[in-house]
Design a protein around this motif. Structure first.
Motif, PDB file in Angstrom:
ATOM      1  N   VAL A  35       0.830  -1.210   0.000  1.00 13.43           N
ATOM      2  CA  VAL A  35       0.000   0.000   0.000  1.00 13.43           C
ATOM      3  C   VAL A  35       0.858   1.252   0.000  1.00 13.43           C
ATOM      4  O   VAL A  35       0.522   2.263  -0.605  1.00 13.43           O
ATOM      5  N   MET A  94      -0.504  12.594  -1.313  1.00 12.29           N
ATOM      6  CA  MET A  94      -0.889  11.174  -1.404  1.00 12.29           C
ATOM      7  C   MET A  94      -1.316  10.653  -0.050  1.00 12.29           C
ATOM      8  O   MET A  94      -2.340   9.983   0.084  1.00 12.29           O
ATOM      9  N   MET A  97      -4.650  11.267   1.615  1.00  8.20           N
ATOM     10  CA  MET A  97      -5.815  10.486   1.190  1.00  8.20           C
ATOM     11  C   MET A  97      -6.004   9.214   1.982  1.00  8.20           C
ATOM     12  O   MET A  97      -7.048   8.592   1.926  1.00  8.20           O
ATOM     13  N   PHE A  98      -4.974   8.815   2.694  1.00 16.93           N
ATOM     14  CA  PHE A  98      -5.122   7.587   3.469  1.00 16.93           C
ATOM     15  C   PHE A  98      -5.846   7.887   4.775  1.00 16.93           C
ATOM     16  O   PHE A  98      -5.254   7.944   5.830  1.00 16.93           O
ATOM     17  N   LYS A  99      -7.131   8.114   4.659  1.00 17.05           N
ATOM     18  CA  LYS A  99      -7.901   8.326   5.887  1.00 17.05           C
ATOM     19  C   LYS A  99      -8.557   7.009   6.220  1.00 17.05           C
ATOM     20  O   LYS A  99      -9.138   6.352   5.380  1.00 17.05           O
ATOM     21  N   LYS A 100      -8.485   6.678   7.480  1.00 17.24           N
ATOM     22  CA  LYS A 100      -9.132   5.424   7.880  1.00 17.24           C
ATOM     23  C   LYS A 100     -10.566   5.696   8.274  1.00 17.24           C
ATOM     24  O   LYS A 100     -10.833   6.547   9.106  1.00 17.24           O
ATOM     25  N   LYS A 101     -11.459   4.996   7.625  1.00 17.00           N
ATOM     26  CA  LYS A 101     -12.860   5.119   8.030  1.00 17.00           C
ATOM     27  C   LYS A 101     -13.155   3.991   8.994  1.00 17.00           C
ATOM     28  O   LYS A 101     -12.961   2.833   8.700  1.00 17.00           O
TER      29      LYS A 101
ATOM     30  N   HIS B 321     -16.134   3.542  -6.053  1.00 13.95           N
ATOM     31  CA  HIS B 321     -16.436   3.548  -4.623  1.00 13.95           C
ATOM     32  C   HIS B 321     -17.945   3.624  -4.412  1.00 13.95           C
ATOM     33  O   HIS B 321     -18.503   2.973  -3.524  1.00 13.95           O
ATOM     34  N   ALA B 354      -7.718   5.239  -2.144  1.00  9.32           N
ATOM     35  CA  ALA B 354      -7.736   6.013  -0.900  1.00  9.32           C
ATOM     36  C   ALA B 354      -8.268   7.415  -1.176  1.00  9.32           C
ATOM     37  O   ALA B 354      -8.951   8.010  -0.347  1.00  9.32           O
ATOM     38  N   GLU B 355      -7.964   7.939  -2.372  1.00  8.89           N
ATOM     39  CA  GLU B 355      -8.439   9.272  -2.719  1.00  8.89           C
ATOM     40  C   GLU B 355      -9.952   9.349  -2.661  1.00  8.89           C
ATOM     41  O   GLU B 355     -10.520  10.359  -2.278  1.00  8.89           O
ATOM     42  N   ASN B 357     -11.798   7.634  -0.716  1.00 10.77           N
ATOM     43  CA  ASN B 357     -12.262   7.208   0.605  1.00 10.77           C
ATOM     44  C   ASN B 357     -12.663   5.750   0.723  1.00 10.77           C
ATOM     45  O   ASN B 357     -13.506   5.404   1.543  1.00 10.77           O
ATOM     46  N   ASP B 359     -12.493   2.224   2.112  1.00 13.11           N
ATOM     47  CA  ASP B 359     -11.960   1.741   3.385  1.00 13.11           C
ATOM     48  C   ASP B 359     -10.736   0.851   3.139  1.00 13.11           C
ATOM     49  O   ASP B 359     -10.784  -0.108   2.391  1.00 13.11           O
ATOM     50  N   TYR B 360      -9.690   1.252   3.801  1.00 13.91           N
ATOM     51  CA  TYR B 360      -8.413   0.565   3.761  1.00 13.91           C
ATOM     52  C   TYR B 360      -8.527  -0.959   3.944  1.00 13.91           C
ATOM     53  O   TYR B 360      -7.857  -1.732   3.288  1.00 13.91           O
TER      54      TYR B 360
END
Lengths: 102, 459
Positions: A35, A94, A97-101, B321, B354-355, B357, B359-360
């Motif tokens: 990632v 970059m 953008m890695f926001k954890k929901k 998404h 990720a842009e 949103n 979920d990781y």
């Protein structure tokens, strides 16, 4: 060969730092999730802009009348800082953008 | 060097190591980047102001102007550019760093030509910097599509190697004579630049990420060499860190594609660009409409989305998404399957998703998702091709044979969204499209997915 040995003798600290840094680099980077490969590459790219320090040194040591050295130094600073600022800014964007929901 | 500057360099060096380390963990990555940037700023300010040289004001003005110009341009490019253009941007910035190293070498050579060791470091800096500069520009051009074809001279490996030997010979000659000759110096510069072009031009196909990573590493080495020249620790350590990081990344990427670095550079992959005549026994393809696909997905319990470069090109990361959210709302279990080299760079898809949103936790890497394709009802392949090509498993003559792929053909249904039947980046035919379980949903990814979302909303 003699000159190389002579260089190592005169610069033994540099030689140690050089070799140990290689190991640090490998250890620090190892086992990174895929990632983060792109941001990591981008961040490392920004760090390689550290060459700007050399570019600034060139300019500081230049004779103000040495037009060629000044021009080349000027270009080197511009390109180096482009690498630094652009590199860090892009990496930041970059990672933003890695926001954890959750 | 003053004690203060040495301390500043030490702090900067520590921030580089810490920063790189933190960049490797999702939670701390942002902080890591900022820490390293802070250290870099400190090192730059320290270099400009802390020294015991008599520097005329005009020089300070020039340095200030150069920093201002470069910062503004760099910032604007970084902020303005689309997320999908990230890989080529990294390549471009990398090229600038290499150019900077080369220019430093050009200035320093005349001053240090009589010292063999110094001259050697300078000359290596010029060559490596030149290679990274021109090589990165070529990679940039290839990735943004302005340089489409794989240009290959006959016997390019032999020519490249001979050329490289000639450049090295010139360098050795310049060092051994110990005389400053501007013609030779600029000849060497041109030699490095031309070699960079020769080096990257024949490499094509899916190998471009590897090349960028390698060039990135080379820029680090060029910076480190300049650090040796100035006996400057922050450049030395910073450069070496990037150098080894780049090599490790390059190797990781090669592993993901089951290739060796030598085969990337000397190109067995791109050798078989010839795809004509291979598609005669593949059978026929089946077309699907958006509503067919919507129905299939609506009644599925497990859906896996395979994103590829086509998704990035079409800027379809937001609509995919949306699709995923609608399906999840209908009780469908949706996951994304991320091939390590999907897109044009490792992690490219992750950044893109990720842009929008995503979920990781539903981005699943190849090794983890492959065993689950047996229980998957529908696989939606969006703009991916080579990473789902079964030829990697069962066609020993295929150039991608042996590359680990996503085993989507094990799923019950496969829907492939593509713009046309054109071959993927590696330029080879994909028998998956002719599989009886596969249906093709032709069209631009964004348009097709928007239609699909519309259909699903009406169900």
């Amino acid at each position: 060969m003699n000159q190389l040995l002579e260089f190592i003798k005169d610069n033994i600290q540099i030689t140690y730092i050089l070799i140990l840094s290689i190991f640090v680099g490998v250890e620090v980077i190892k086992s990174i999730p895929a990632v983060l490969h792109t941001p990591l590459m981008s961040g490392a790219n920004a760090l390689s802009g550290v060459v700007i320090v050399g570019a600034i040194l060139v300019m500081l040591h230049s004779d103000p009348n040495d037009f060629i050295a000044l021009t080349l130094g000027f270009l080197a600073v511009v390109l180096g800082i482009l690498n630094v600022v652009g590199g860090f800014a892009v990496t930041h964007r970059m990672l933003q953008m890695f926001k954890k929901k959750k | 060097m003053s004690v203060l500057l040495s301390v500043i360099y030490l702090i900067a060096t520590v921030t580089f190591v810490l920063g790189l380390n933190k960049l490797g963990h999702p939670e701390t990555a942002k902080k890591g980047n900022l820490i390293a940037a802070f250290g870099m700023g400190l090192a730059i300010i320290g270099t400009v102001f802390i020294h015991d040289l008599e520097v005329p004001t005009i020089i300070y003005v020039l340095i200030g102007a150069a920093i201002a110009i470069g910062s503004i341009i760099g910032w604007l490019i970084a902020v303005k550019v689309e997320m999908t253009k990230m890989p080529e941007l990294v390549s471009l910035f990398n090229g600038f760093g290499g150019a900077s190293a080369t220019l430093i070498g050009l200035v320093e050579f005349s001053k240090n030509v009589d010292n063999t060791m110094q001259a050697t470091t300078i000359v290596s800096g010029i060559i490596i910097g030149g290679i990274t500069f021109s090589g990165s520009l070529i990679a940039w051009g290839k990735l943004n599509g302005s340089l489409k074809s794989v240009i290959k001279l006959p016997q390019h490996n032999v020519i490249n190697n001979l050329f490289f030997i000639a450049v090295i010979a010139l360098a050795i000659f310049m060092i051994s004579t110990g005389v400053y000759n501007p013609i030779l110096l600029y000849g060497l510069l041109i030699g490095g630049l031309v070699y960079g072009i020769l080096f990257v031009l024949p490499i094509g196909g899916a190998d471009m990420p590897v090349v960028i990573s390698l060039l990135n590493s080379l820029t680090g080495i060029a910076a480190a060499i300049t650090g040796i020249l100035y006996n400057n620790m922050v450049m030395l350590v910073g450069g070496i860190l990037v150098g080894s990081a780049g090599i490790i990344l390059t190797i990781a990427m090669c592993k993901a594609m089951n290739r060796t670095l030598t085969s990337v550079i000397f190109g067995s992959f791109t050798a078989s660009k010839d795809i004509s005549g291979t598609n005669k026994t593949l059978g026929s393809i089946k077309n699907a409409t958006a509503s067919d696909t919507a129905i299939m997905m609506n009644y599925a319990s497990n859906v896996v989305i395979v994103p590829g470069y086509g998704l990035a090109v079409a800027q379809a990361q937001h609509v995919i998404h949306e699709l995923e959210e609608i399906l999840t709302g209908k009780g469908v279990n949706v996951k994304y399957a991320i091939h390590p080299v999907a897109g044009r760079m490792p992690g490219h898809m992750n950044v893109l998703l990720a842009e929008s949103n995503v979920d990781y936790s539903i981005l699943v890497e190849m090794e983890d998702i492959n065993p689950h394709f047996n229980n998957t009802d529908v696989v939606l392949v969006v703009g991916a091709n080579d990473v789902v090509n079964p030829a990697a498993h069962n066609d020993a003559s295929s150039p991608i044979y042996g590359m680990p792929i996503l085993d989507v053909e094990n799923a019950k249904h496969i829907v492939v969204n593509k713009r046309s039947m054109n071959a993927g980046y590696a330029g080879i035919e994909n028998e998956l499209f002719y599989n009886s379980k596969t249906s093709m949903l032709f069209g631009d990814a964004k348009a097709a997915l928007t239609e699909l979302v519309g259909e699903l909303k009406n169900m």
